[in-house]
Scaffold this motif. Structure first.
Motif, mmCIF file in Angstrom:
data_model
loop_
_atom_site.group_PDB
_atom_site.id
_atom_site.type_symbol
_atom_site.label_atom_id
_atom_site.label_comp_id
_atom_site.label_asym_id
_atom_site.label_seq_id
_atom_site.Cartn_x
_atom_site.Cartn_y
_atom_site.Cartn_z
ATOM 1 N N VAL A 353 0.853 -1.189 0.000
ATOM 2 C CA VAL A 353 0.000 0.000 0.000
ATOM 3 C C VAL A 353 0.890 1.240 0.000
ATOM 4 O O VAL A 353 1.828 1.345 0.798
ATOM 5 N N VAL A 354 0.613 2.149 -0.912
ATOM 6 C CA VAL A 354 1.329 3.420 -0.994
ATOM 7 C C VAL A 354 0.288 4.520 -0.823
ATOM 8 O O VAL A 354 -0.730 4.523 -1.520
ATOM 9 N N TRP A 355 0.528 5.435 0.124
ATOM 10 C CA TRP A 355 -0.491 6.447 0.357
ATOM 11 C C TRP A 355 0.106 7.757 0.844
ATOM 12 O O TRP A 355 1.237 7.808 1.336
ATOM 13 N N LEU A 356 -0.667 8.809 0.662
ATOM 14 C CA LEU A 356 -0.331 10.133 1.164
ATOM 15 C C LEU A 356 -1.328 10.505 2.248
ATOM 16 O O LEU A 356 -2.524 10.253 2.111
ATOM 17 N N LEU A 619 -11.441 -2.587 3.926
ATOM 18 C CA LEU A 619 -10.781 -2.965 5.176
ATOM 19 C C LEU A 619 -9.373 -2.398 5.254
ATOM 20 O O LEU A 619 -8.904 -2.028 6.348
ATOM 21 N N LEU A 620 -8.686 -2.300 4.123
ATOM 22 C CA LEU A 620 -7.357 -1.684 4.114
ATOM 23 C C LEU A 620 -7.457 -0.199 4.460
ATOM 24 O O LEU A 620 -6.658 0.325 5.244
ATOM 25 N N MET A 621 -8.427 0.499 3.877
ATOM 26 C CA MET A 621 -8.611 1.912 4.207
ATOM 27 C C MET A 621 -8.972 2.076 5.682
ATOM 28 O O MET A 621 -8.541 3.033 6.343
ATOM 29 N N GLN A 622 -9.732 1.151 6.203
ATOM 30 C CA GLN A 622 -10.061 1.166 7.623
ATOM 31 C C GLN A 622 -8.805 1.024 8.471
ATOM 32 O O GLN A 622 -8.621 1.724 9.474
ATOM 33 N N GLN A 623 -7.911 0.126 8.064
ATOM 34 C CA GLN A 623 -6.633 -0.042 8.774
ATOM 35 C C GLN A 623 -5.801 1.227 8.736
ATOM 36 O O GLN A 623 -5.097 1.552 9.705
ATOM 37 N N LEU A 624 -5.857 1.954 7.637
ATOM 38 C CA LEU A 624 -5.078 3.184 7.514
ATOM 39 C C LEU A 624 -5.638 4.305 8.390
ATOM 40 O O LEU A 624 -4.969 5.327 8.575
#
Length: 666
Positions: A353-356, A619-624
């Motif tokens: 996962v790559v995010w800003l 669920l990944l966005m929730q983890q973030l």
């Protein structure tokens, strides 16, 4: 001879003009040590850029004995002044300028390897610093960026050298100061027109060793000294170019004729995230020697990537071919913007996962951006769109038709609808005060003609087609080209119907009035009588939810992933197909945390498997840390750009896109 005496002798011997006066107290912290008789000469020498102060430009040390090196450097500056020598970039030269950027360039050349990459020179007011954008630092020099919580200081690692580079920004790029690293590495820096040339001593490859372990193959290049290198990838092909010479006997075991080449998979499916890793292993790399370079190259099976790092004692470049090749990072890139990338575990899967993380209250704005600045038709690579929009970063956003290059979802900027929502799909709305709303969105316009009953218009500036009425305004572009056969066009100017056109073909472009709009009737001839020439029309507009219309900026995507911390994925309810709803894919998403921070994220294939399903992305966005989140266009469209660099994938695997979400400096 003191440093003062050297400068006095040169100023007098060259008969340099006095020039305007300077307040030396503003330049040198030891100005009080300059004798009165030397003040004017030091002013002249400073204005002529003869003064070189090591290691601190603000310390003149006029009464210290000059070393041979200092004398040589000052004399060289005199030759530059006389145009008998080329200027050498040196951070210790006292160069008076207004603080800020004094020169920018478009190309970087390292030992003859030339790339189109931005660089900059900026002044502290006393000394000139030289910096290169993140992409140039990483891609062309092979320098690794380390984690940091301070946006104005960037720790870097390069073989045995760990140092901290100062940073400088313009509207689009972050530049990392390279003067100190260049000095430690004995690089020569020179500017020619718009190109920054970096020349290093060419190294020697001492050994090449290839090792295979479970799920990892690696080539270890042992060098006599640190040397620049670059990783270049094109789809499944990769090569590492090292600025060092290898003895042919060392390279002989890696000659081309003995190397099997893996059969590549379906690149289109790979780029979408629909294929899993194969059982094939990476092939043994090939080694070529040419032009003072050692080139190591190979082919990647599906699911593998390349990870390159450097070590010291001895100096080594380690090229790893592995399924988990993502380099994890946590970098405060600028005030209010944090760049992160790591593996996130979900059940038994690990997703890269790559995010800003963007805080819009810290001097940053977010706005929709799109490829064609003049009209809604057009696609381009996101990095170019970000550059043309002069923003520091961005992510791809809404859906579009790849055949006619038109948008299929909401795009609203500064209270203007450039493209209307469709199919009650998810959208994100926000203002510059930090308020955000994510929900399913619909827009209905009611047309009220002076001679007839009100009529619904559910399509505004969109490539989506269905029977009924669609409206196209100047935000769409200068003209409208029919999307279906037998369309009827109503031309409206200043709220009055001026003309009716019944089109016999769908290739004729119809100009859109600058003070009006076009109404397009599709399979709805019965409405024609309501729009006779001379009829006045009023328009009432309503969004559902109603408060969406209060926000100046809106972007559509879909489906919704999270609302109030709960997974709410229902792709069918938002007009997506069952196949789309069940698809595994590379994905893009935007979310909001409880603190009001924006999460702009991409997720690629799980290690050893396919991409994320929609619920997994939720669920990944929730983890973030997201409480509300929206899925965006994905697959090959998934692009995340920061400072001119595509963060999440190899550029040639990224498809051009229509629109995106841009991050701007205020």
């Amino acid at each position: 001879m003191t440093r003062l005496q050297v400068l006095l002798a040169l100023v007098s011997g060259l008969n340099l003009p006095k020039g305007d006066s300077l307040n030396l107290k503003d330049i040198y912290d030891d100005e009080d040590k300059i004798p009165d008789y030397g003040t004017q000469a030091i002013i002249t020498a400073t204005r002529s850029q003869l003064v070189i102060n090591y290691p601190y430009p603000q310390s003149l040390n006029p009464n210290l004995t000059a070393t041979r090196g200092e004398v040589a450097a000052i004399i060289y500056q005199a030759l530059v002044l006389l145009k008998k020598a080329n200027s050498i970039i040196c951070q210790y030269t006292v160069s008076l300028a207004k603080p800020g950027i004094i020169k920018t360039g478009t190309h970087l050349s390292v030992n003859g390897r030339k790339w189109k990459l931005p660089w900059s020179q900026w002044s502290s007011g006393i000394a000139t610093n030289t910096g290169i954008s993140d992409k140039g630092i990483i891609q062309v020099l092979g320098i690794n960026l380390l984690n940091t919580t301070e946006f104005n200081l960037q720790p870097v690692s390069w073989f045995s050298t760990n140092s901290t580079s100062g940073t400088f920004f313009d509207a689009e790029y972050r530049y990392l100061k390279i003067d100190q690293l260049g000095e430690l590495s004995a690089w020569d820096l020179e500017i020619q027109d718009h190109t920054l040339n970096i020349t290093s001593k060419i190294g020697t490859v001492q050994t090449l060793n290839f090792e295979e372990r479970a799920n990892i193959s690696q080539m270890i290049v042992t060098l006599n000294q640190p040397t620049p290198w670059e990783l270049y990838q094109q789809n499944t092909q990769w090569e590492v170019i090292v600025d060092a010479i290898a003895n042919p006997t060392i390279a002989k075991p890696f000659q081309e004729q003995s190397q099997p080449t893996p059969i590549p998979g379906n690149s289109e499916q790979q780029n979408e995230g629909e294929t899993a890793v194969t059982t094939r292993r990476p092939s043994r790399p090939l080694v070529k020697i040419a032009n003072n370079q050692t080139v190591i190259q190979g082919t990647l099976p599906d699911g593998y990537g390349v990870k390159v790092s450097t070590l010291n004692n001895p100096n080594r470049i380690v090229v790893e071919l592995r399924q988990d090749a993502l380099i994890e990072r946590d970098i405060t890139w600028t005030k209010g913007l944090r760049w992160r990338q790591q593996y996130m575990t979900l059940n038994n899967s690990r997703f890269p996962v790559v995010w800003l993380i963007v805080n819009p209250t810290s001097g940053l704005n977010l706005k929709p951006i799109w490829a064609n600045q003049l009209a809604m038709k057009g696609i381009d690579n996101l990095a170019k769109t970000v550059d043309n929009s002069q923003c520091v970063g961005g992510i791809n956003a809404g859906y579009f038709n790849r055949n006619n290059l038109l948008p299929l979802g909401a795009i609203r900027r500064d209270n203007q609808w450039f493209s209307g929502p469709i199919l009650n799909r998810g959208a994100i709305a926000w203002n510059d005060s930090g308020q955000v709303k994510i929900a399913r969105l619909s827009l209905k316009e009611t047309l009220i003609p002076s001679s007839g009953q009100p009529l619904d218009c559910e399509l505004l500036n969109t490539g989506y087609v269905k029977a009924g009425i669609a409206r196209y305004t100047p935000e769409w572009g200068e003209s409208y080209t029919p999307l279906t056969a037998n369309e009827i066009v109503i031309i409206v100017e200043n709220n009055l119907v001026k003309q009716q056109l019944e089109l016999t073909n769908n290739t004729t472009a119809i100009p859109i009035p600058k003070t009006g709009y076009l109404l397009i009737l599709r399979s709805f001839r019965s409405a024609l009588n309501s729009f006779s020439v001379g009829t006045s029309i009023q328009i009432e507009s309503k969004t559902t939810p109603s408060d969406f219309n209060l926000f100046p900026h809106i972007l559509g995507g879909g489906p919704l992933l999270l609302q109030n911390g709960q997974v709410v994925v229902d792709a069918i309810a938002e007009g997506f197909s069952p196949a789309f709803a069940d698809q595994s894919a590379i994905r893009s998403s935007v979310g909001i945390t409880a603190k009001g921070e924006w999460l702009i994220a991409t997720a690629h294939n799980r290690v050893g498997g396919v991409g994320a399903k929609l619920t997994e992305m939720a669920l990944l966005m929730q983890q973030l840390g997201a409480t509300d989140a929206l899925n965006l266009d994905g697959g090959s469209s998934t692009n995340l750009v920061l400072g001119g660099q595509l963060l999440n994938r190899i550029p040639d695997t990224a498809a051009p896109v229509h629109n995106g979400l841009g991050v701007f400096r205020r």
